[in-house]
Write a protein that holds these residues in place. Structure first.
Motif, PDB file in Angstrom:
ATOM      1  N   ALA A 292       0.840  -1.198   0.000  1.00  0.00           N
ATOM      2  CA  ALA A 292       0.000   0.000   0.000  1.00  0.00           C
ATOM      3  C   ALA A 292       0.873   1.245   0.000  1.00  0.00           C
ATOM      4  O   ALA A 292       0.595   2.214  -0.715  1.00  0.00           O
ATOM      5  CB  ALA A 292      -0.915  -0.007   1.222  1.00  0.00           C
ATOM      6  N   SER A 293       1.954   1.199   0.783  1.00  0.00           N
ATOM      7  CA  SER A 293       2.816   2.380   0.840  1.00  0.00           C
ATOM      8  C   SER A 293       3.474   2.619  -0.522  1.00  0.00           C
ATOM      9  O   SER A 293       3.577   3.753  -0.976  1.00  0.00           O
ATOM     10  CB  SER A 293       3.873   2.215   1.924  1.00  0.00           C
ATOM     11  OG  SER A 293       4.835   1.268   1.531  1.00  0.00           O
TER      12      SER A 293
ATOM     13  N   VAL B  30       0.911   4.125  -2.841  1.00  0.00           N
ATOM     14  CA  VAL B  30       0.688   5.548  -2.566  1.00  0.00           C
ATOM     15  C   VAL B  30       1.869   6.354  -3.075  1.00  0.00           C
ATOM     16  O   VAL B  30       1.706   7.386  -3.731  1.00  0.00           O
ATOM     17  CB  VAL B  30       0.496   5.759  -1.042  1.00  0.00           C
ATOM     18  CG1 VAL B  30       0.575   7.234  -0.700  1.00  0.00           C
ATOM     19  CG2 VAL B  30      -0.838   5.196  -0.593  1.00  0.00           C
TER      20      VAL B  30
ATOM     21  N   ARG C 138       1.764   6.592  -6.841  1.00  0.00           N
ATOM     22  CA  ARG C 138       0.683   7.453  -7.320  1.00  0.00           C
ATOM     23  C   ARG C 138       0.981   8.919  -7.041  1.00  0.00           C
ATOM     24  O   ARG C 138       0.645   9.793  -7.828  1.00  0.00           O
ATOM     25  CB  ARG C 138      -0.635   7.066  -6.645  1.00  0.00           C
ATOM     26  CG  ARG C 138      -1.285   5.856  -7.272  1.00  0.00           C
ATOM     27  CD  ARG C 138      -2.750   5.815  -6.925  1.00  0.00           C
ATOM     28  NE  ARG C 138      -3.439   7.041  -7.290  1.00  0.00           N
ATOM     29  CZ  ARG C 138      -4.677   7.322  -6.937  1.00  0.00           C
ATOM     30  NH1 ARG C 138      -5.358   6.470  -6.215  1.00  0.00           N
ATOM     31  NH2 ARG C 138      -5.250   8.440  -7.299  1.00  0.00           N
ATOM     32  N   ARG C 139       1.614   9.164  -5.887  1.00  0.00           N
ATOM     33  CA  ARG C 139       1.872  10.555  -5.536  1.00  0.00           C
ATOM     34  C   ARG C 139       2.995  11.137  -6.379  1.00  0.00           C
ATOM     35  O   ARG C 139       2.991  12.320  -6.669  1.00  0.00           O
ATOM     36  CB  ARG C 139       2.254  10.696  -4.057  1.00  0.00           C
ATOM     37  CG  ARG C 139       1.230  10.228  -3.082  1.00  0.00           C
ATOM     38  CD  ARG C 139      -0.028  11.025  -3.041  1.00  0.00           C
ATOM     39  NE  ARG C 139       0.146  12.451  -2.872  1.00  0.00           N
ATOM     40  CZ  ARG C 139      -0.844  13.310  -3.039  1.00  0.00           C
ATOM     41  NH1 ARG C 139      -2.049  12.891  -3.349  1.00  0.00           N
ATOM     42  NH2 ARG C 139      -0.651  14.587  -2.879  1.00  0.00           N
ATOM     43  N   THR C 140       3.986  10.327  -6.700  1.00  0.00           N
ATOM     44  CA  THR C 140       5.129  10.912  -7.392  1.00  0.00           C
ATOM     45  C   THR C 140       4.977  10.874  -8.901  1.00  0.00           C
ATOM     46  O   THR C 140       5.419  11.779  -9.582  1.00  0.00           O
ATOM     47  CB  THR C 140       6.426  10.192  -7.000  1.00  0.00           C
ATOM     48  OG1 THR C 140       6.217   8.794  -7.173  1.00  0.00           O
ATOM     49  CG2 THR C 140       6.797  10.480  -5.568  1.00  0.00           C
TER      50      THR C 140
ATOM     51  N   GLY D 154       2.467  11.060 -11.219  1.00  0.00           N
ATOM     52  CA  GLY D 154       1.713  12.127 -11.869  1.00  0.00           C
ATOM     53  C   GLY D 154       2.451  13.448 -11.773  1.00  0.00           C
ATOM     54  O   GLY D 154       2.535  14.196 -12.743  1.00  0.00           O
ATOM     55  N   SER D 155       3.042  13.658 -10.632  1.00  0.00           N
ATOM     56  CA  SER D 155       3.701  14.938 -10.403  1.00  0.00           C
ATOM     57  C   SER D 155       4.914  15.108 -11.296  1.00  0.00           C
ATOM     58  O   SER D 155       5.107  16.138 -11.903  1.00  0.00           O
ATOM     59  CB  SER D 155       4.108  15.021  -8.946  1.00  0.00           C
ATOM     60  OG  SER D 155       4.762  16.218  -8.730  1.00  0.00           O
TER      61      SER D 155
ATOM     62  N   VAL E 234       4.289  15.981 -15.077  1.00  0.00           N
ATOM     63  CA  VAL E 234       3.940  17.383 -15.289  1.00  0.00           C
ATOM     64  C   VAL E 234       5.163  18.256 -15.060  1.00  0.00           C
ATOM     65  O   VAL E 234       5.417  19.204 -15.793  1.00  0.00           O
ATOM     66  CB  VAL E 234       2.796  17.786 -14.342  1.00  0.00           C
ATOM     67  CG1 VAL E 234       2.494  19.255 -14.499  1.00  0.00           C
ATOM     68  CG2 VAL E 234       1.574  16.953 -14.645  1.00  0.00           C
ATOM     69  N   ALA E 235       5.940  17.875 -14.056  1.00  0.00           N
ATOM     70  CA  ALA E 235       7.100  18.687 -13.738  1.00  0.00           C
ATOM     71  C   ALA E 235       8.033  18.747 -14.940  1.00  0.00           C
ATOM     72  O   ALA E 235       8.561  19.800 -15.274  1.00  0.00           O
ATOM     73  CB  ALA E 235       7.826  18.099 -12.537  1.00  0.00           C
TER      74      ALA E 235
ATOM     75  N   THR F 195       6.566  21.090 -17.638  1.00  0.00           N
ATOM     76  CA  THR F 195       6.608  22.515 -17.347  1.00  0.00           C
ATOM     77  C   THR F 195       8.026  23.032 -17.261  1.00  0.00           C
ATOM     78  O   THR F 195       8.271  24.183 -17.557  1.00  0.00           O
ATOM     79  CB  THR F 195       5.872  22.825 -16.045  1.00  0.00           C
ATOM     80  OG1 THR F 195       6.212  21.814 -15.122  1.00  0.00           O
ATOM     81  CG2 THR F 195       4.400  22.909 -16.261  1.00  0.00           C
ATOM     82  N   SER F 196       8.943  22.142 -16.863  1.00  0.00           N
ATOM     83  CA  SER F 196      10.300  22.648 -16.786  1.00  0.00           C
ATOM     84  C   SER F 196      10.787  22.991 -18.197  1.00  0.00           C
ATOM     85  O   SER F 196      11.532  23.935 -18.403  1.00  0.00           O
ATOM     86  CB  SER F 196      11.218  21.620 -16.118  1.00  0.00           C
ATOM     87  OG  SER F 196      11.253  20.450 -16.894  1.00  0.00           O
TER      88      SER F 196
ATOM     89  N   LEU G  50       8.796  24.009 -20.520  1.00  0.00           N
ATOM     90  CA  LEU G  50       8.097  25.267 -20.780  1.00  0.00           C
ATOM     91  C   LEU G  50       8.862  26.432 -20.181  1.00  0.00           C
ATOM     92  O   LEU G  50       9.035  27.471 -20.806  1.00  0.00           O
ATOM     93  CB  LEU G  50       6.693  25.214 -20.157  1.00  0.00           C
ATOM     94  CG  LEU G  50       5.583  24.646 -21.031  1.00  0.00           C
ATOM     95  CD1 LEU G  50       4.307  24.587 -20.221  1.00  0.00           C
ATOM     96  CD2 LEU G  50       5.393  25.518 -22.261  1.00  0.00           C
ATOM     97  N   GLU G  51       9.334  26.190 -18.961  1.00  0.00           N
ATOM     98  CA  GLU G  51      10.024  27.246 -18.245  1.00  0.00           C
ATOM     99  C   GLU G  51      11.261  27.670 -19.031  1.00  0.00           C
ATOM    100  O   GLU G  51      11.545  28.856 -19.185  1.00  0.00           O
ATOM    101  CB  GLU G  51      10.424  26.727 -16.863  1.00  0.00           C
ATOM    102  CG  GLU G  51      10.513  27.806 -15.825  1.00  0.00           C
ATOM    103  CD  GLU G  51      10.598  27.171 -14.446  1.00  0.00           C
ATOM    104  OE1 GLU G  51       9.909  27.653 -13.557  1.00  0.00           O
ATOM    105  OE2 GLU G  51      11.334  26.193 -14.286  1.00  0.00           O
TER     106      GLU G  51
END
Lengths: 262, 419, 538
Positions: C511-512, C515, C518-520, C522-523, C526-527, C530-531, C533-534
């Protein structure tokens, strides 16, 4: 009320997003699992005794010293340091809602942790040794109340400093003190009573009276005389609820005092 | 929108805010300016409801009494603390939703408003990113978005540009500019240029007290009049003679004789209108070798320096805040040597001539030993208030000169931070 | 804008501190008050969640505990029992402990529980000496002042079924019945009842002297033992003292040599018939025994005492054959197999002990009482013979019959033989109890002083059984409510252990990881976008 729930929900989900929490969860589950297996082995498969030992034995009280301290350190001291506490305290929710929300989150986490014993119980049931379900759930409910009490104590200690490690240490010490009240009191009494009284009868009376006062604060005794046996006792439930409210009240006051201290 | 009357706040024996009173009207953008420890953050925290006032006669934000109806204030204020407190483990969208829930926003309203606000601050594509992985500048934008989500009437920003690099700083500044159209903004900064460029009105705090309040231009005018012409020449005549000659020009009110560096003598000429042409013509006729001839407008930096070094503070406090006629400038009375901070403020763009032989020479106006690279910080507040502002600071390279007017470009404006 | 507006901050730090302190103290007071209030019996409610109601005391028990007038102490003596009873013994003692905690709550401070530290050998031995216990017995000691009663774990607190240890047809041992509540309440009633209990030794008709601690034939040492058990020993002579006092708990008749006056005999019989307790020991000399009222007295209650005495011959040490015509032995060594299953002897039997009975008549059951039990208490060895009077100690096959085992003592337990008032409330039920001993010699100082005889314990046990009262309290035995994993399927325990030890932590780990992913994930995607893009923005 809504604010409390909003805060509680975020804190709880925040807990489960942090690796710290998962490490705690894993360690506790692993050690409790080992202990439970050894209980099963030692008692030759006694279902009631194994479950009771796992839920209320010394290991439970040992966790009660460490876990609330770690949780309240995370929920109060670390947030105070990172500034997110400032964010919460300037959001349109009352201090009480913040305190109670954080309390609910920490207690909820511990409740979830202790419900691992319920999973053991389900397994036992499946394996052919049905536990006394109502008593087991009563005991589980009691462990939640005890967790709540210790979280409340830990949070109060945590608000006194914004250094996380110091906060955790303070919480741990205060939880330990609360557990050790009977021992501390008896040693203090052994020292004080001879100074205060002259005759043996007076001494005995004083010791008896102080003993009853001390016993009324002894969480271990309150727990063992009700929930641990599978009894729901209104007086014991209220004992835990009132002390929890008291410590939460003090926590809220302590946070309010920060507004004055700066 | 913000009314503060006789606000006092103590930390034990330390007086952080001392009898502060000011008002901010609807739609106004006001900059709180002052060195660290001047009481900006304390005042802002009191307004946001984070700290309690020790004593206050009136403390109203957006129509709510801060001390009685703290919840009302918190609901109608968007507050972004200096540390930009966001939960690092949350995604940007989750953080926004949490803010929305705290403000009891409807689910549908939130769904519409979150992308809107994120777009407004320019992070619409970061919704799924974890807050903890954002760069400082993006974090600042997200913090602004969080503060803006409930559409507050009043926006209170504590040091919104601290810790940002010059480019990020410019972005945030532009952002605040764009936000200022439709709401009251109170922001604090210890960097003058920030405030000057964003806020039409500035309140200067020092040691918990308000020392000045007004438009930057007005403040400058009230302090330094219309500015002066800085002249550096090499001539055969003595300094006194040269001063007399310059003083005889029509329209010249006063001539202050400055230092003599090597063979050059500097003067500060005050008078009506732009006297540079006249002085230039005079130099031609007298065959003085002109090294500098520049129009010096006093900036807030100078004003600041003077305020916080204590000189002229008594004179400035009353008239400046009331917006009354300019008081006699302390600069005029003072010996130039006594005002070292003002001396190196040079507009590089206006330098008329600089021979190749002299280009490597130390900047003019450096008192004492010309060989040493001792200069005075242009930004007296960027190193913290603990520094003795009257003492020089040694830096490796001479910083670029600052002047808001001659070089309006943003890039140059950012360059003044000696980081 | 008036001066009265919003001037909250007039307080100094000390003032605020004091305010907080006062509110905290007020809250604490309210808390203690509420807690005190909800602990009042009227407001307090306890809900027993256990399916066997193991945390609910019966109303009879509560009644006894509420009416307690003296302080009760309960000592818990427990050491792990030998296999296969280890787990069950633990279970019983844990349950008894729970019951005691409940009783402690109900008794309102009158009941104290003490766990004797059995690991501390010295304290344990000391406590055993205080309690006059022998051997390592598990159980509870219920005491009130000097009066105490021992409740054995196996027998009093619970009845074990040993099951079947044979591997092929293995049946695990189990707790047949859990009786702790009834046993403890009975013991509490016993030790609190009345003030002191008095035993009257008849005197003046050739009986041995209960107060003589010097002469070999005195009973002084026995009296001391009894006093140690909280009994008061008196001499009683009808002619001098009149009828038996009301506080008489038992009458002891030790070897009278002449007949009593008729009314004295009647007094004793009347006392016993109405539910009295009697201990009789026969005079050694047949002629004297015949003259006394003892044979009649015993016959009245269905027992018979022989005039002759039971002897057993010395055996040839080498061959094991009885050597006739030699000096015979009159000291009977009573080992476990010669003891009956009677509460008086159960502890001794259980501990594998033995004792000696010197110079004894045969005492046998003549008539079984119709509504009670009369039984032999102990027997002589099977090689014994009954020496016919006048007891020449010589075996004479014609006179003395064959070799066999003879009963040397007997007991009678039956309801009163006359109508008596029915007991009220918690009074004990009247019951006739008689212990008849064939030997007066085993009670004498000489016997008690002899370390090889070890008769003191038996005599104490006999008196304790005599004085024990049956209380009419209806405490139902408890459902053992044992919950064990099925022993015949060891794989069930393996499953439980696997789940607890591996599956659950593993599930948490998974489970950990989930989690974390899933938390990292997706992030990061996108990161990256956008980087880039930046970069293009810059």
């Amino acid at each position: 009320m809504i604010g409390t729930l909003v805060v509680a929900r975020r804190e709880l989900s925040g807990l489960f997003m942090a690796p710290f929490t998962w490490i705690v969860l894993l360690v506790v589950l692993f050690i409790n699992g080992l202990l439970f297996s050894s209980f099963i082995y030692q008692t030759q498969g006694n279902v009631t005794a194994s479950l009771s030992e796992s839920m209320t034995g010394p290991s439970f009280w040992l966790w009660m010293i460490f876990l609330p301290a770690l949780l309240s350190m995370r929920l109060v001291a670390e947030e105070s340091r990172s500034g997110t506490l400032e964010y919460l305290l300037t959001a349109p929710v009352s201090d009480a809602a913040v305190v109670v929300g954080k309390f609910l989150a920490a207690t909820g986490f511990l409740a979830l942790l202790w419900s691992s014993t319920l999973i053991y119980a389900v397994t036992l049931d499946y394996a052919g040794g049905p536990p006394d379900w109502s008593a087991v759930i009563g005991t589980w409910f009691g462990t939640i109340l005890v967790s709540g009490l210790f979280v409340a104590i830990g949070m109060l200690a945590s608000t006194l400093t914004s250094t996380p490690l110091l906060a955790a240490f303070l919480s741990m010490v205060s939880c330990l003190m609360w557990l050790a009240i009977p021992f501390l009191a008896s040693s203090v009494m052994a020292y004080l009573v001879p100074l205060l009284t002259s005759t043996a009868a007076e001494q005995a009376a004083l010791v008896g009276r102080m003993g009853s006062v001390v016993a009324s604060m002894d969480a271990l005794r309150h727990f063992s005389r009700s929930f641990q046996m599978g009894v729901l006792d209104t007086a014991e439930i209220i004992f835990f609820l009132t002390w929890i409210s008291f410590f939460l009240f003090l926590t809220a006051r302590s946070i309010e005092a920060r507004r004055w201290r700066g | 929108m913000i009314e503060v009357a006789h606000l006092t706040r103590r930390y034990g024996s330390l007086l952080a805010v001392d009898d502060l009173s000011f008002e901010v009207g609807r739609g106004e953008v006001v900059g709180f300016l002052g060195p660290n420890g001047a009481g900006k953050t304390t005042t802002i925290r009191i307004l946001a409801g984070y700290l309690a006032a020790t004593k206050a006669e009136r403390l109203v934000v957006a129509g709510h009494d801060v001390q009685r109806d703290s919840m009302g204030v918190r609901r109608s204020i968007g507050y972004l603390p200096e540390s930009v407190p966001l939960y690092p483990e949350l995604r940007v969208e989750e953080m926004m939703r949490f803010q929305g829930r705290l403000h009891r926003m409807e689910r549908q309203v939130m769904r519409r408003r979150i992308p809107e606000v994120l777009e407004r601050v320019g992070v619409q594509d970061r919704g799924k990113q974890l807050v903890g992985t954002l760069s400082r500048g993006l974090k600042q934008r997200v913090g602004l978005a969080v503060a803006l989500l409930p559409d507050p009437e009043v926006l209170v920003l504590d040091e919104p540009t601290s810790g940002l690099d010059p480019i990020q700083r410019g972005e945030v500044r532009d952002l605040i500019h764009s936000l200022a159209d439709d709401r009251t903004v109170l922001l604090s900064s210890h960097i003058l240029a920030e405030v000057e460029s964003v806020a039409p009105r500035v309140i200067i705090l020092h040691e918990g007290r308000k020392v000045a309040d007004g438009k930057p231009a007005e403040l400058a005018a009230s302090l330094g009049g219309g500015g002066h012409v800085a002249v550096e020449v090499m001539g055969a005549a003595s300094a006194e003679d040269m001063a007399t000659l310059i003083g005889s020009l029509p329209g010249v009110d006063s001539v202050a004789t400055g230092d003599r560096v090597g063979i050059h003598q500097s003067f500060q000429v005050r008078g009506e209108g732009d006297l540079r042409e006249d002085i230039g013509a005079l130099a031609m006729t007298q065959t003085w070798a002109l090294r500098e001839l520049s129009w010096q407008r006093p900036t807030l930096e100078q004003l600041f320096t003077r305020l916080v070094t204590g000189r002229g503070l008594e004179d400035l406090d009353g008239p400046a805040s009331s917006g009354a006629a300019a008081a006699p400038s302390p600069m005029l009375e003072a010996e130039p040597v006594d005002l070292p901070a003002a001396a190196p403020v040079l507009a590089a763009g206006l330098e008329l001539s600089s021979g190749p032989a002299e280009s490597s020479a130390p900047p003019l106006g450096t008192p004492g030993n010309a060989g040493s690279k001792i200069i005075y910080s242009l930004n007296p507040f960027d190193r913290g208030a603990s520094r003795d502002l009257s003492k020089p600071v040694s830096v490796d390279a001479p910083p670029e000169a600052v002047s808001g007017e001659p070089e309006p470009s943003d890039g140059d404006g950012d360059g003044e931070s000696a980081s | 804008m008036s001066g009265s507006h919003g001037n909250v901050g007039g307080l100094s730090r000390a003032g605020i501190g004091a305010q907080v302190l006062v509110t905290a103290v007020l809250a604490l007071t309210a808390l203690l008050l509420v807690n005190w209030l909800v602990a009042r019996p009227g407001l307090r409610h306890r809900f027993d969640l256990t399916s066997a109601s193991s945390n609910t005391l019966s109303t009879a028990t509560l009644g006894v505990l509420e009416r307690l007038e003296s302080d009760i102490q309960v000592d818990i003596l427990y050491r792990d029992m030998n296999a296969p009873l280890t787990a069950l013994g633990q279970e019983v003692i844990v349950r008894a402990d729970k019951l005691l905690v409940l009783m402690e709550e109900a008794a309102g401070g009158r009941l104290a529980i003490q766990v004797v530290d059995t690991a501390d050998q010295e304290a344990w031995t000391l406590r055993q000496q205080e309690l006059r216990l022998r051997g390592y017995e598990n159980g509870l000691i219920v005491s009130s002042g000097e009066r105490r009663e021992f409740l054995a774990l196996s027998g009093d607190l619970a009845v074990f079924d040993m099951g079947n240890p044979v591997p092929e047809t293995y049946i695990p041992p189990r707790i047949q019945q859990f009786d702790a509540e009834r046993a403890i309440v009975g013991a509490i009633l016993d030790v609190t009842e009345g003030a002191e209990r008095h035993v009257y030794f008849t005197y003046g008709f050739g009986e041995l002297d209960a107060l003589d601690a010097v002469e070999n034939s005195g009973l002084g040492l026995l009296s001391e033992e009894l006093e140690g058990d909280g009994l008061r020993v008196h001499r009683w002579n009808f002619l001098e003292d009149g009828p038996l006092p009301d506080d008489c708990a038992a009458v002891a008749v030790i070897g009278p040599q002449v007949g009593w006056p008729e009314d004295m005999y009647a007094e004793v019989v009347e006392y016993v018939e109405a539910g009295g307790r009697l201990l009789v020991a026969a005079e050694t000399v047949p002629e004297l025994l015949r003259k006394s009222d003892v044979p009649d007295l015993l016959a009245h209650f269905g027992l018979e005492v022989s005039e002759g005495r039971v002897m057993h011959p010395l055996l040839d040490r080498r061959t094991g054959i009885v050597v006739q015509g030699q000096q015979e032995c009159e000291v009977h060594v009573v080992t476990g197999d010669l003891m009956s299953r009677h509460p008086i002897l159960s502890a001794l039997r259980g501990a594998g002990g033995s004792f000696s009975v010197p110079i004894a008549h045969r005492v046998q059951v003549g008539v079984q009482p119709p509504d009670g039990v009369a039984q032999a208490l102990l027997r002589s060895s099977p090689e014994s013979w009954l020496d016919a009077p006048p007891c020449d100690r010589r075996y004479d096959a014609q006179l003395d019959g064959t070799f066999k085992s003879f009963p040397l003592a007997a007991t009678v337990q039956r309801p009163p033989m006359v109508d008596v008032e029915a007991p009220k409330g918690l009074e004990a039920v009247p019951e006739v109890r008689i212990v008849a001993l064939g030997s007066e010699a085993m009670l004498t100082n000489a016997a008690l002083q002899n370390p090889t005889f070890r008769s003191a314990d038996v005599l104490r046990a006999a008196f304790n059984w005599l004085l024990d009262r049956e209380h009419r309290i209806t405490v139902p035995p408890r459902d053992p409510d044992l919950r064990f994993l099925p022993r015949e399927r060891p794989e069930s325990a393996v499953l439980v252990i696997r789940v607890a030890q591996y599956y659950l932590p593993l599930a948490a780990l998974l489970a950990s990881l989930l989690v974390w992913l899933r938390r990292t994930r997706g992030s990061q995607r996108v990161a990256l976008k956008t980087s880039r893009l930046e970069e293009s923005d810059g």
